[in-house]
Design a protein around this motif. Sequence first.
Motif, PDB file in Angstrom:
ATOM      1  N   TYR A 199      -5.632  -6.413  -4.439  1.00 35.95           N
ATOM      2  CA  TYR A 199      -5.938  -7.167  -5.653  1.00 35.95           C
ATOM      3  C   TYR A 199      -4.894  -8.238  -5.957  1.00 35.95           C
ATOM      4  O   TYR A 199      -5.211  -9.237  -6.602  1.00 35.95           O
ATOM      5  CB  TYR A 199      -6.193  -6.205  -6.824  1.00 35.95           C
ATOM      6  CG  TYR A 199      -7.548  -5.566  -6.619  1.00 35.95           C
ATOM      7  CD1 TYR A 199      -8.684  -6.150  -7.134  1.00 35.95           C
ATOM      8  CD2 TYR A 199      -7.692  -4.428  -5.834  1.00 35.95           C
ATOM      9  CE1 TYR A 199      -9.941  -5.609  -6.900  1.00 35.95           C
ATOM     10  CE2 TYR A 199      -8.941  -3.881  -5.591  1.00 35.95           C
ATOM     11  CZ  TYR A 199     -10.060  -4.482  -6.116  1.00 35.95           C
ATOM     12  OH  TYR A 199     -11.296  -3.955  -5.866  1.00 35.95           O
ATOM     13  N   PHE A 200      -3.690  -8.075  -5.461  1.00 31.47           N
ATOM     14  CA  PHE A 200      -2.675  -9.136  -5.526  1.00 31.47           C
ATOM     15  C   PHE A 200      -3.201 -10.360  -4.765  1.00 31.47           C
ATOM     16  O   PHE A 200      -3.237 -11.470  -5.292  1.00 31.47           O
ATOM     17  CB  PHE A 200      -1.370  -8.615  -4.904  1.00 31.47           C
ATOM     18  CG  PHE A 200      -0.250  -9.611  -4.875  1.00 31.47           C
ATOM     19  CD1 PHE A 200       0.589  -9.762  -5.967  1.00 31.47           C
ATOM     20  CD2 PHE A 200      -0.006 -10.383  -3.748  1.00 31.47           C
ATOM     21  CE1 PHE A 200       1.648 -10.667  -5.948  1.00 31.47           C
ATOM     22  CE2 PHE A 200       1.042 -11.289  -3.711  1.00 31.47           C
ATOM     23  CZ  PHE A 200       1.865 -11.426  -4.817  1.00 31.47           C
ATOM     24  N   LEU A 257     -11.736 -10.592 -14.254  1.00 30.75           N
ATOM     25  CA  LEU A 257     -12.789 -10.304 -13.277  1.00 30.75           C
ATOM     26  C   LEU A 257     -12.255  -9.409 -12.157  1.00 30.75           C
ATOM     27  O   LEU A 257     -12.949  -8.489 -11.703  1.00 30.75           O
ATOM     28  CB  LEU A 257     -13.349 -11.604 -12.696  1.00 30.75           C
ATOM     29  CG  LEU A 257     -14.241 -12.410 -13.631  1.00 30.75           C
ATOM     30  CD1 LEU A 257     -14.597 -13.751 -13.002  1.00 30.75           C
ATOM     31  CD2 LEU A 257     -15.490 -11.641 -14.020  1.00 30.75           C
ATOM     32  N   ALA A 258     -11.038  -9.659 -11.714  1.00 36.02           N
ATOM     33  CA  ALA A 258     -10.436  -8.837 -10.658  1.00 36.02           C
ATOM     34  C   ALA A 258     -10.254  -7.398 -11.130  1.00 36.02           C
ATOM     35  O   ALA A 258     -10.561  -6.448 -10.407  1.00 36.02           O
ATOM     36  CB  ALA A 258      -9.103  -9.431 -10.208  1.00 36.02           C
ATOM     37  N   ILE A 259      -9.759  -7.240 -12.339  1.00 40.01           N
ATOM     38  CA  ILE A 259      -9.580  -5.893 -12.893  1.00 40.01           C
ATOM     39  C   ILE A 259     -10.935  -5.201 -13.024  1.00 40.01           C
ATOM     40  O   ILE A 259     -11.099  -4.036 -12.628  1.00 40.01           O
ATOM     41  CB  ILE A 259      -8.833  -5.946 -14.237  1.00 40.01           C
ATOM     42  CG1 ILE A 259      -7.371  -6.373 -14.004  1.00 40.01           C
ATOM     43  CG2 ILE A 259      -8.911  -4.600 -14.965  1.00 40.01           C
ATOM     44  CD1 ILE A 259      -6.600  -6.691 -15.271  1.00 40.01           C
ATOM     45  N   ASN A 293      -5.003  -1.280  -8.604  1.00 37.80           N
ATOM     46  CA  ASN A 293      -5.756  -2.530  -8.479  1.00 37.80           C
ATOM     47  C   ASN A 293      -5.359  -3.495  -9.594  1.00 37.80           C
ATOM     48  O   ASN A 293      -5.091  -4.686  -9.352  1.00 37.80           O
ATOM     49  CB  ASN A 293      -7.270  -2.270  -8.583  1.00 37.80           C
ATOM     50  CG  ASN A 293      -7.811  -1.400  -7.479  1.00 37.80           C
ATOM     51  OD1 ASN A 293      -7.185  -1.193  -6.450  1.00 37.80           O
ATOM     52  ND2 ASN A 293      -8.995  -0.867  -7.703  1.00 37.80           N
ATOM     53  N   SER A 294      -5.333  -2.989 -10.804  1.00 40.60           N
ATOM     54  CA  SER A 294      -5.023  -3.819 -11.976  1.00 40.60           C
ATOM     55  C   SER A 294      -3.599  -4.355 -11.913  1.00 40.60           C
ATOM     56  O   SER A 294      -3.364  -5.536 -12.208  1.00 40.60           O
ATOM     57  CB  SER A 294      -5.218  -3.017 -13.260  1.00 40.60           C
ATOM     58  OG  SER A 294      -6.554  -2.574 -13.361  1.00 40.60           O
ATOM     59  N   ALA A 312      -3.440  -7.155  -9.430  1.00 42.33           N
ATOM     60  CA  ALA A 312      -4.037  -8.373  -9.976  1.00 42.33           C
ATOM     61  C   ALA A 312      -3.089  -9.050 -10.965  1.00 42.33           C
ATOM     62  O   ALA A 312      -2.876 -10.268 -10.907  1.00 42.33           O
ATOM     63  CB  ALA A 312      -5.371  -8.050 -10.641  1.00 42.33           C
ATOM     64  N   ILE A 313      -2.510  -8.268 -11.861  1.00 42.83           N
ATOM     65  CA  ILE A 313      -1.573  -8.825 -12.857  1.00 42.83           C
ATOM     66  C   ILE A 313      -0.358  -9.426 -12.167  1.00 42.83           C
ATOM     67  O   ILE A 313       0.076 -10.536 -12.501  1.00 42.83           O
ATOM     68  CB  ILE A 313      -1.159  -7.731 -13.869  1.00 42.83           C
ATOM     69  CG1 ILE A 313      -2.359  -7.339 -14.734  1.00 42.83           C
ATOM     70  CG2 ILE A 313       0.016  -8.182 -14.725  1.00 42.83           C
ATOM     71  CD1 ILE A 313      -2.174  -6.050 -15.520  1.00 42.83           C
ATOM     72  N   THR A 314       0.193  -8.730 -11.190  1.00 40.90           N
ATOM     73  CA  THR A 314       1.359  -9.233 -10.459  1.00 40.90           C
ATOM     74  C   THR A 314       1.014 -10.501  -9.687  1.00 40.90           C
ATOM     75  O   THR A 314       1.825 -11.428  -9.611  1.00 40.90           O
ATOM     76  CB  THR A 314       1.915  -8.155  -9.509  1.00 40.90           C
ATOM     77  OG1 THR A 314       2.167  -6.970 -10.265  1.00 40.90           O
ATOM     78  CG2 THR A 314       3.187  -8.612  -8.823  1.00 40.90           C
ATOM     79  N   GLY A 315      -0.193 -10.570  -9.133  1.00 41.63           N
ATOM     80  CA  GLY A 315      -0.634 -11.778  -8.438  1.00 41.63           C
ATOM     81  C   GLY A 315      -0.663 -12.975  -9.371  1.00 41.63           C
ATOM     82  O   GLY A 315      -0.203 -14.070  -9.017  1.00 41.63           O
TER      83      GLY A 315
END
Length: 125
Positions: free
Chosen positions: A47-48, A74-76, A103-104, A107-110
Motif C-alpha cells: 500500500y506504500f 481510496l487506498a485505505i 495496509n493503512s 498508505a499513510i506513510t506513502g
Amino acid sequence: MHNKNVYLGLALLWTCIVTVLSLVTIGSIGSSIPIPNKDKYVHFTFYFIFVILWSLYVRQATSNKNIQWIILFLAIGYGIIMEICQGVFTTTRTPDSMDALANSLGAITGLIFLKIIFNTHKTTP
C-alpha cells in the motif's frame, strides 16, 4: 503526456498485483525467513507503493494537489475491502484487522513520503 501514461500503467499493474496476491494462497514462499509478522511488512509495502504510483499518475493528470488525500482514503478503503474479500471469496485466506492496519499505515506513510519529496524538491533551486 508520456509520463502520465507510464504512471497510469504502473498504477494499474500494481493494483492488479495487489489484488491477485491478496486473494491467492502462495504457499510457503518466505516461510523459512524467521521474521516475526513478516506478512505485515508485505502489506505495508503493497500500500506504500500503491499510494505512490497512483499519486504520481494523478500529479501528472491534474493540477489538484488535494486529490492525494482522496487517493489515501481510496487506498485505505481498498485495503479493507481486500481483507473482507479474503473472507468472502477464498477458502484459504481469512480477513485480519492487523493486515488492514498495516495496509493503512503503508498508505499513510506513502503519502507522507511523497509530501516530503515534493516539498524538498520544490524548495531546492
